[in-house]
Design a protein around this motif. Structure first.
Motif, PDB file in Angstrom:
ATOM      1  N   ALA A 154      41.081  64.419  15.627  1.00  0.00           N
ATOM      2  CA  ALA A 154      40.575  65.170  14.890  1.00  0.00           C
ATOM      3  C   ALA A 154      39.300  65.813  15.578  1.00  0.00           C
ATOM      4  O   ALA A 154      39.071  66.974  15.362  1.00  0.00           O
ATOM      5  N   ILE A 155      38.615  64.802  16.303  1.00  0.00           N
ATOM      6  CA  ILE A 155      37.464  65.308  16.912  1.00  0.00           C
ATOM      7  C   ILE A 155      37.676  65.959  18.343  1.00  0.00           C
ATOM      8  O   ILE A 155      36.685  66.327  18.979  1.00  0.00           O
ATOM      9  N   VAL A 156      38.781  65.868  18.797  1.00  0.00           N
ATOM     10  CA  VAL A 156      38.883  66.631  20.208  1.00  0.00           C
ATOM     11  C   VAL A 156      38.410  67.976  20.543  1.00  0.00           C
ATOM     12  O   VAL A 156      37.590  68.150  21.181  1.00  0.00           O
ATOM     13  N   PRO A 157      38.434  68.803  19.239  1.00  0.00           N
ATOM     14  CA  PRO A 157      38.070  70.261  19.559  1.00  0.00           C
ATOM     15  C   PRO A 157      36.409  70.176  19.813  1.00  0.00           C
ATOM     16  O   PRO A 157      35.858  70.927  20.720  1.00  0.00           O
ATOM     17  N   VAL A 158      35.792  69.466  18.999  1.00  0.00           N
ATOM     18  CA  VAL A 158      34.261  69.350  18.896  1.00  0.00           C
ATOM     19  C   VAL A 158      33.919  68.438  20.066  1.00  0.00           C
ATOM     20  O   VAL A 158      32.940  68.896  20.681  1.00  0.00           O
ATOM     21  N   ALA A 159      34.572  67.375  20.470  1.00  0.00           N
ATOM     22  CA  ALA A 159      34.384  66.796  21.809  1.00  0.00           C
ATOM     23  C   ALA A 159      34.446  67.725  23.075  1.00  0.00           C
ATOM     24  O   ALA A 159      33.701  67.623  24.022  1.00  0.00           O
ATOM     25  N   ASN A 160      35.366  68.550  23.098  1.00  0.00           N
ATOM     26  CA  ASN A 160      35.588  69.413  24.315  1.00  0.00           C
ATOM     27  C   ASN A 160      34.256  70.320  24.061  1.00  0.00           C
ATOM     28  O   ASN A 160      33.967  70.730  25.124  1.00  0.00           O
TER      29      ASN A 160
END
Length: 228
Positions: free
Chosen positions: A119-125
């Protein structure tokens, strides 16, 4: 001088810790890739056996180029094994194949930490790409607001690193359980096979510590900027 000493220690940790972890996993992999597992099964066969034992007949197994490029792709439900591990019959190949299948089992069971990490992949990227730009701009322009924004973005990337730890350790734990329960390895192989997974886990620990130290450095910079 004390400040310089602290900086050198900090820099040494950032530089040496990841290199040490990488060298440890390479040594473990090199050693155990030369030791044949007792079942004489290839990594691909190990992965297929464990997947089938867990009812994951729809999960595919593919060979991928590279060295230790093994991973599980949740989007296509595919376990991808590097050439040596796909065809190899070593303790290292079986351990890594089982580990990647561990992620597939996590996915099927909707393991909470794995779901959260996805779920946090887009924000982390986004955080990884923008944080340093904002932080550098904030430092150059002496803007506390820009610096703080960069820290917030970096925090998302650090959070991803931290959440990765339970995901990877849980996958390794599942891997060892599956290797034993399916008869891929014998009890006397357990300790040596686990060494491969423990060494690999150190790379994630090193990455998380490095990320935290970087974040702490910029937080201290922000605090110092506001105190002046």
């Amino acid at each position: 001088m004390a400040g310089m000493g602290g900086f050198l220690i900090y820099f040494a940790i950032l530089l040496i810790l990841p290199l040490w972890a990488q060298s440890k996993v390479k040594r473990a992999y090199k050693k155990h890739s030369k030791i044949q597992n007792s079942s004489m099964m290839t990594g691909a066969q190990v992965a297929r056996k464990i997947l089938d034992e867990n009812g994951l007949f729809d999960v595919k197994i593919e060979e991928v180029r590279g060295v230790m490029s093994d991973h599980y792709d949740p989007r296509s439900k595919t376990v991808r094994l590097s050439t040596d591990n796909y065809h190899g019959q070593s303790q290292a190949a079986s351990a890594i194949a089982a580990h990647e299948v561990g992620h597939a089992i996590q996915d099927a069971e909707e393991y909470a930490f794995l779901r959260f990490r996805h779920a946090i992949v887009p924000v982390a990227n986004l955080g990884s790409n923008l944080s340093y730009i904002l932080i550098i701009a904030g430092a150059i322009m002496y803007s506390a607001n820009l610096l703080l924004t960069g820290i917030v973005f970096m925090s998302a990337a650090v959070l991803f690193q931290l959440v990765t730890l339970p995901v990877e350790y849980n996958a390794s734990s599942r891997a060892m359980d599956q290797l034993v329960s399916t008869g891929v390895i014998r009890n006397n192989e357990y300790r040596e096979t686990k060494k491969v997974l423990n060494a690999a886990a150190l790379t994630y620990v090193a990455a998380a510590i490095t990320a935290l130290l970087e974040l702490l450095r910029f937080v201290l910079l922000f605090v110092g900027m506001n105190e002046e």
